[in-house]
Design an enzyme around this catalytic site. Structure first.
Site, mmCIF file in Angstrom:
data_model
loop_
_atom_site.group_PDB
_atom_site.id
_atom_site.type_symbol
_atom_site.label_atom_id
_atom_site.label_comp_id
_atom_site.label_asym_id
_atom_site.label_seq_id
_atom_site.Cartn_x
_atom_site.Cartn_y
_atom_site.Cartn_z
ATOM 1 N N CYS A 113 -6.258 -1.479 14.462
ATOM 2 C CA CYS A 113 -5.553 -1.474 13.817
ATOM 3 C C CYS A 113 -6.110 -1.746 12.516
ATOM 4 O O CYS A 113 -7.696 -1.940 11.872
ATOM 5 C CB CYS A 113 -4.602 -2.792 14.112
ATOM 6 S SG CYS A 113 -3.611 -3.124 12.230
ATOM 7 N N HIS A 156 4.390 -0.096 17.675
ATOM 8 C CA HIS A 156 3.083 -0.739 16.499
ATOM 9 C C HIS A 156 3.624 -0.807 15.079
ATOM 10 O O HIS A 156 2.895 -1.891 14.839
ATOM 11 C CB HIS A 156 1.687 0.045 16.920
ATOM 12 C CG HIS A 156 0.722 -0.389 16.053
ATOM 13 N ND1 HIS A 156 -0.588 -0.977 17.095
ATOM 14 C CD2 HIS A 156 0.368 -0.407 14.684
ATOM 15 C CE1 HIS A 156 -1.590 -1.183 15.818
ATOM 16 N NE2 HIS A 156 -0.912 -0.975 14.531
ATOM 17 N N GLU A 157 3.945 0.425 14.407
ATOM 18 C CA GLU A 157 4.665 -0.083 12.774
ATOM 19 C C GLU A 157 5.146 -1.267 13.184
ATOM 20 O O GLU A 157 4.937 -1.946 12.150
ATOM 21 C CB GLU A 157 4.632 1.653 12.503
ATOM 22 C CG GLU A 157 3.865 2.181 12.743
ATOM 23 C CD GLU A 157 2.289 1.568 11.828
ATOM 24 O OE1 GLU A 157 1.162 2.303 13.024
ATOM 25 O OE2 GLU A 157 2.263 0.679 10.779
ATOM 26 N N HIS A 160 4.417 -4.956 13.238
ATOM 27 C CA HIS A 160 3.356 -5.408 11.924
ATOM 28 C C HIS A 160 4.838 -5.542 11.174
ATOM 29 O O HIS A 160 4.574 -6.628 10.719
ATOM 30 C CB HIS A 160 2.765 -3.606 11.003
ATOM 31 C CG HIS A 160 2.054 -3.977 11.048
ATOM 32 N ND1 HIS A 160 1.101 -4.791 11.363
ATOM 33 C CD2 HIS A 160 0.966 -2.796 11.227
ATOM 34 C CE1 HIS A 160 -0.466 -4.625 11.169
ATOM 35 N NE2 HIS A 160 -0.263 -3.008 12.085
HETATM 36 O O1 LIG Z 1 -0.257 -0.324 11.700
HETATM 37 C C1 LIG Z 1 -1.249 0.356 11.597
HETATM 38 N N1 LIG Z 1 -2.236 0.911 11.434
HETATM 39 O O2 LIG Z 1 -2.913 0.228 11.979
HETATM 40 C C2 LIG Z 1 -3.294 1.962 12.063
HETATM 41 C C3 LIG Z 1 -3.266 2.415 13.495
HETATM 42 C C4 LIG Z 1 -1.958 2.959 14.348
HETATM 43 C C5 LIG Z 1 -2.590 3.201 15.153
HETATM 44 C C6 LIG Z 1 -2.946 2.126 16.257
HETATM 45 C C7 LIG Z 1 -2.568 2.350 18.228
HETATM 46 C C8 LIG Z 1 -1.253 3.220 17.763
HETATM 47 C C9 LIG Z 1 -1.350 3.121 16.409
HETATM 48 C C10 LIG Z 1 -4.495 3.557 13.155
HETATM 49 O O3 LIG Z 1 -4.054 4.218 13.244
HETATM 50 N N2 LIG Z 1 -5.236 3.447 13.880
HETATM 51 N N3 LIG Z 1 -6.245 2.172 14.622
HETATM 52 C C11 LIG Z 1 -7.391 1.597 14.401
HETATM 53 C C12 LIG Z 1 -8.592 3.402 13.503
HETATM 54 C C13 LIG Z 1 -7.914 4.189 14.826
HETATM 55 C C14 LIG Z 1 -6.759 4.630 13.819
HETATM 56 C C15 LIG Z 1 -6.121 5.978 14.570
HETATM 57 O O4 LIG Z 1 -5.112 5.750 15.871
HETATM 58 N N4 LIG Z 1 -6.676 7.398 13.608
HETATM 59 C C16 LIG Z 1 -6.095 8.562 14.090
HETATM 60 C C17 LIG Z 1 -5.910 9.178 15.734
HETATM 61 C C18 LIG Z 1 -5.433 10.169 15.374
HETATM 62 C C19 LIG Z 1 -5.372 10.639 14.755
HETATM 63 C C20 LIG Z 1 -5.912 10.175 13.021
HETATM 64 N N5 LIG Z 1 -6.000 9.159 13.102
HETATM 65 NI NI NI Z 2 -1.504 -2.004 12.515
#
Ligand SMILES: O=CN(O)C[C@@H](CC1CCCC1)C(=O)N1NCCC[C@H]1C(=O)Nc1ccccn1
Ligand code: NI
Length: 186
Positions: A113, A156-157, A160
């Site tokens: 996250c 996940h969203e 939040h």
């Molecule tokens: O609430 C929203 N958040 O916290 C952003 C989160 C949301 C995802 C986490 C798991 C399901 C939804 C997020 O995106 N990440 N989590 C932390 C670092 C990595 C990043 C990620 O998965 N990036 C990514 C993946 C594929 C392609 C491009 N980028």
């Molecule tokens: Ni998140």
């Protein structure tokens, strides 16, 4: 444009509040804010811009993560293959999961996250398929059926918006124990 300094981190009470419903029509500030939520994802998924602005690439961003306790989140799940259209792209407002599969799904590598700087290993069991109802920035109601990764991201969203963080779902005793017939992927 939102930068990492704008992202609220775990420990800030705003991440544990239930966000307020959004009234329509949106004010111009709320429209601009919704645009910025999506802009963050678009910029962060462009390797050059991501580097240029020092962002962590993301596929979702919820309003509370930038300190705004409103029921609004951007979701941008990239295409499976290069050049295809995104699997899901919208700013979801007042989202409600109206139905969900009994079967669970979880990312094999667990979740992270942008608001949680520490790694928390373990499966995050979510519903593998959901029917999601939400309003877009124009107030149009959408009802979409999602499965696998797009479904995981939206859950996940939406978490939040209810003050829930991904690690709340991880089994404390056996982090990599998932419920019976959980679909593991990613
Ligand atoms: O609430 C929203 N958040 O916290 C952003 C989160 C949301 C995802 C986490 C798991 C399901 C939804 C997020 O995106 N990440 N989590 C932390 C670092 C990595 C990043 C990620 O998965 N990036 C990514 C993946 C594929 C392609 C491009 N980028
Ligand atoms: Ni998140």
């Amino acid at each position: 444009m939102f930068l990492m300094k704008d992202i609220v981190r775990d420990g800030d009470p705003v991440l544990r509040k239930r966000a307020a419903k959004v009234e329509f029509p949106l004010t111009s500030e709320e429209k601009e804010f919704a645009h910025k939520l999506m802009e963050y994802l678009e910029v962060s998924q462009d390797p050059e811009l991501c580097k240029k602005y020092g962002l962590r690439a993301g596929v979702g961003l919820a309003a509370p993560q930038v300190g705004v306790s409103k029921q609004m989140a951007s979701v941008l799940v990239p295409a499976d293959e290069e050049g295809g259209k995104p699997q899901f792209k919208d700013v979801i407002i007042n989202p409600v999961i109206v139905s969900e599969s009994v079967q669970y799904g979880a990312l094999t590598e667990g979740e992270g996250c942008l608001s949680v700087d520490k790694d928390v290993p373990g499966y995050v069991p979510r519903h593998d398929r959901i029917t999601l109802k939400y309003q877009d920035v124009n107030g149009e109601t959408h009802k979409v059926r999602l499965k696998h990764y797009p479904a995981i991201v939206c859950q996940h969203e939406i978490d939040h918006l209810h003050g829930v963080l991904f690690y709340d779902h991880i089994n404390k005793e056996h982090p990599f124990k998932a419920p019976e017939d959980t679909v593991l992927f990613g």
